[in-house]
Design a protein around this motif. Structure first.
Motif, PDB file in Angstrom:
ATOM      1  N   TYR A 314     109.130 -81.597  16.150  1.00 47.18           N
ATOM      2  CA  TYR A 314     110.047 -80.702  15.436  1.00 47.18           C
ATOM      3  C   TYR A 314     109.666 -80.634  13.958  1.00 47.18           C
ATOM      4  CZ  TYR A 314     114.398 -79.223  13.127  1.00 47.18           C
ATOM      5  OH  TYR A 314     115.326 -78.583  12.333  1.00 47.18           O
ATOM      6  N   TYR A 318     108.019 -77.068  14.180  1.00 41.66           N
ATOM      7  CA  TYR A 318     109.120 -76.104  14.115  1.00 41.66           C
ATOM      8  C   TYR A 318     109.658 -75.937  12.701  1.00 41.66           C
ATOM      9  CZ  TYR A 318     113.315 -73.451  14.804  1.00 41.66           C
ATOM     10  OH  TYR A 318     114.258 -72.466  14.699  1.00 41.66           O
ATOM     11  N   LEU A 447     111.199 -77.575  20.776  1.00 42.63           N
ATOM     12  CA  LEU A 447     111.071 -76.603  19.692  1.00 42.63           C
ATOM     13  C   LEU A 447     109.697 -76.720  19.029  1.00 42.63           C
ATOM     14  CD1 LEU A 447     114.579 -76.841  17.972  1.00 42.63           C
ATOM     15  CD2 LEU A 447     113.625 -74.811  19.049  1.00 42.63           C
ATOM     16  N   ARG A 470     117.732 -73.437  20.490  1.00 47.96           N
ATOM     17  CA  ARG A 470     118.556 -73.595  19.275  1.00 47.96           C
ATOM     18  C   ARG A 470     120.036 -73.671  19.635  1.00 47.96           C
ATOM     19  NH1 ARG A 470     114.467 -70.039  16.739  1.00 47.96           N
ATOM     20  NH2 ARG A 470     115.668 -68.212  17.393  1.00 47.96           N
ATOM     21  N   ARG A 474     122.760 -76.765  18.818  1.00 47.59           N
ATOM     22  CA  ARG A 474     124.110 -76.631  18.261  1.00 47.59           C
ATOM     23  C   ARG A 474     125.140 -77.311  19.158  1.00 47.59           C
ATOM     24  NH1 ARG A 474     122.211 -71.009  17.629  1.00 47.59           N
ATOM     25  NH2 ARG A 474     121.475 -70.765  15.490  1.00 47.59           N
ATOM     26  N   PHE A 489     118.618 -80.491  10.673  1.00 51.94           N
ATOM     27  CA  PHE A 489     118.698 -79.349  11.586  1.00 51.94           C
ATOM     28  C   PHE A 489     119.528 -78.207  11.003  1.00 51.94           C
ATOM     29  CE2 PHE A 489     117.251 -82.730  14.269  1.00 51.94           C
ATOM     30  CZ  PHE A 489     116.481 -82.124  15.243  1.00 51.94           C
ATOM     31  N   ILE A 492     118.829 -74.605  11.650  1.00 51.58           N
ATOM     32  CA  ILE A 492     119.380 -74.034  12.881  1.00 51.58           C
ATOM     33  C   ILE A 492     120.891 -73.928  12.797  1.00 51.58           C
ATOM     34  CG2 ILE A 492     119.707 -74.455  15.360  1.00 51.58           C
ATOM     35  CD1 ILE A 492     116.945 -75.765  15.377  1.00 51.58           C
ATOM     36  N   SER A 495     122.168 -71.260  10.389  1.00 52.71           N
ATOM     37  CA  SER A 495     121.532 -69.961  10.523  1.00 52.71           C
ATOM     38  C   SER A 495     122.523 -68.928  11.035  1.00 52.71           C
ATOM     39  CB  SER A 495     120.364 -70.058  11.510  1.00 52.71           C
ATOM     40  OG  SER A 495     119.857 -68.785  11.808  1.00 52.71           O
TER      41      SER A 495
END
Length: 499
Positions: A314, A318, A447, A470, A474, A489, A492, A495
């Motif tokens: 990650y 990512y 990811l 994603r 969450r 994170f 994400i 976002s």
């Protein structure tokens, strides 16, 4: 490499075997006199790549170039017999086609070989008997040298087992180096698996490769040994019909194409059986030393080094992709420490056999069977000993399937109810948290892995799954609450993207 082909059908089957080895940027340079079978081989190869035995394949003799936008690989079919100057190749745009496809070139001697220095040369000649042909294949790169060796041992196993004259059907593989195709003959089918030994790989700071660190199988012994152990405990795995273990090849029972999803959606009844199956598997006692073909395979522990090395994908792939910024050393240190806090209690749970990729593509649906035998297990060669929550997380947070939250909860509760029957002491609250932690770890890894497949290996198809993953991230944080890992994170969690 020299191949003798007794008739046109043998030429067509050879073309299918060759097609299974193709990758982006390949050039096949087919030379030989008129009537030696260049067009026959090209036509059969294109039809195999298209999975369409009736594909129209007109000769490019007059047009010079014919292109095919096929699902597996775009192909440019060239005939240079009428080319007047080698420089005309530039006008055909060969370089553009090779960026993401392959080229079949008939009469390559009429062009300029410097345009395809690493091509596989195929020289076709007539045999001594009517309709027979000989092909001499010459590799001009290490890659083709290695692939021709694989081609030779594959065909040797087909010849030995009586499947050489079977129809070939490509089977979509996974993200690994393993490849598969299905063989059809006299109403029977088998699956041909090619699992080459792991090749050289970059070293991590630890001095080990990524595969060594996370205990990826080095060769096919792991697949056979773990399959034997699963079968001994009554789990349905493909029967081994024939094998060449030294070269990583096997003919396997064909479980068909049905999995536990249908049209991309989770089928509740099938997933219930999958939960029942993994609960039963976790109730079994497993040896850590397994046998196959006179060799011992050691089941390694799923420890912190394994999980953090995977989760670091990650950070490596990512996060820079999402933010456009490199990760700092401080971010890396904070990330590792935060994971230590989350994973420590998880790794103290009683270890069991951990299949690792227990999700929809690897759980086959066998409707003609009964009970748990309706499920066939594949792709278990990377199994370890570790926390039971891992495979539960893998199943209910499946990167390839939109899993409704009510179905996730139903399956998780079903597992917990079964675990209480199988285990004298079962802490449901702790187990639920462990599932959330390991679901987050898996999806962090995925990811990064999917971005890497796109950026480094040119496999963009996995990127379309990122919105689903994603969403799972969450969900995991909604269950875990305010933990130290959460800020890493935020790209994400904060976002505005809905996926």
């Amino acid at each position: 490499m020299k191949v003798f082909l007794e008739d046109q059908r043998a030429t067509e089957l050879f073309a299918a075997d060759l097609a299974e080895l193709l990758t982006e940027g390949d050039v096949l340079a087919l030379s030989g006199d008129l009537g030696t079978g260049k067009s026959t081989l090209s036509r059969a190869l294109l039809r195999h790549l298209a999975a369409n035995p009736h594909l129209e394949v007109p000769s490019p003799t007059f047009t010079l170039l014919q292109t095919y936008d096929l699902p597996r690989l775009p192909v440019a079919h060239l005939d240079l017999y009428r080319i007047e100057e080698p420089e005309e190749l530039e006008e055909l745009g060969l370089d553009e086609y090779l960026e993401n496809g392959v080229a079949l070139i008939e009469w390559p001697e009429m062009g300029d070989p410097s345009y395809w220095p690493e091509a596989l040369d195929l020289k076709l000649t007539e045999g001594t008997e009517p309709d027979t042909r000989e092909i001499i294949l010459t590799a001009n790169s290490e890659s083709w040298t290695n692939r021709l060796q694989r081609l030779a041992v594959r065909r040797a196993l087909l010849q030995k087992t009586g499947w050489m004259d079977a129809e070939r059907e490509h089977v979509q593989g996974d993200a690994s180096m393993r490849t598969y195709f299905r063989l059809h003959k006299n109403g029977e089918t088998v699956v041909f698996m090619d699992s080459p030994p792991a090749g050289p790989a970059p070293l991590l700071p630890s001095g080990k490769t990524y595969g060594e660190t996370v205990h990826r199988a080095k060769d096919v012994t792991a697949f056979f040994a773990i399959g034997n152990a699963l079968s001994d405990h009554g789990f349905r795995v493909p029967k081994r019909l024939a094998a060449d273990p030294d070269h990583g090849l096997a003919l396997l029972e064909d479980f068909g194409d049905q999995i536990i999803t249908e049209n991309g959606e989770a089928v509740k009844e099938r997933y219930e059986l999958a939960i029942d199956e993994i609960a039963r598997l976790h109730s079994c006692k497993w040896k850590t030393e397994l046998q196959a073909d006179g060799k011992t395979h050691q089941l390694k522990p799923c420890d912190f080094e394994v999980l953090i090395t995977e989760a670091e994908l990650y950070l490596q792939w990512y996060l820079p992709h999402a933010t456009g910024k490199p990760v700092t050393e401080q971010q890396h240190q904070d990330y590792v420490e935060a994971w230590k806090e989350l994973l420590e209690p998880v790794l103290q749970s009683e270890p069991t056999l951990l299949l690792r990729d227990y999700h929809s593509p690897n759980i086959m649906w066998l409707p003609e069977e009964s009970g748990l035998n309706k499920l066939g297990l594949i792709d278990y060669q990377d199994a370890m000993m570790g926390p039971a929550a891992y495979d539960v997380a893998s199943l209910i947070y499946d990167a390839r399937v939109d899993m409704p939250e009510d179905l996730q909860e139903h399956l998780l509760q079903r597992y917990c109810n079964l675990a209480r029957k199988y285990q004298p002491i079962f802490d449901e609250m702790a187990f639920r948290k462990f599932v959330a932690v390991l679901a987050l770890q898996r999806n962090a890894k995925i990811l990064g892995a999917f971005v890497r497949l796109d950026k480094q290996l040119g496999k963009p198809k996995y990127m379309k799954m990122l919105p689903r993953i994603r969403s799972y991230v969450r969900q995991c944080f909604a269950q875990l609450g305010e933990v130290k890992l959460k800020p890493m994170f935020n790209v994400i969690l904060l976002s505005n993207k809905t996926g």
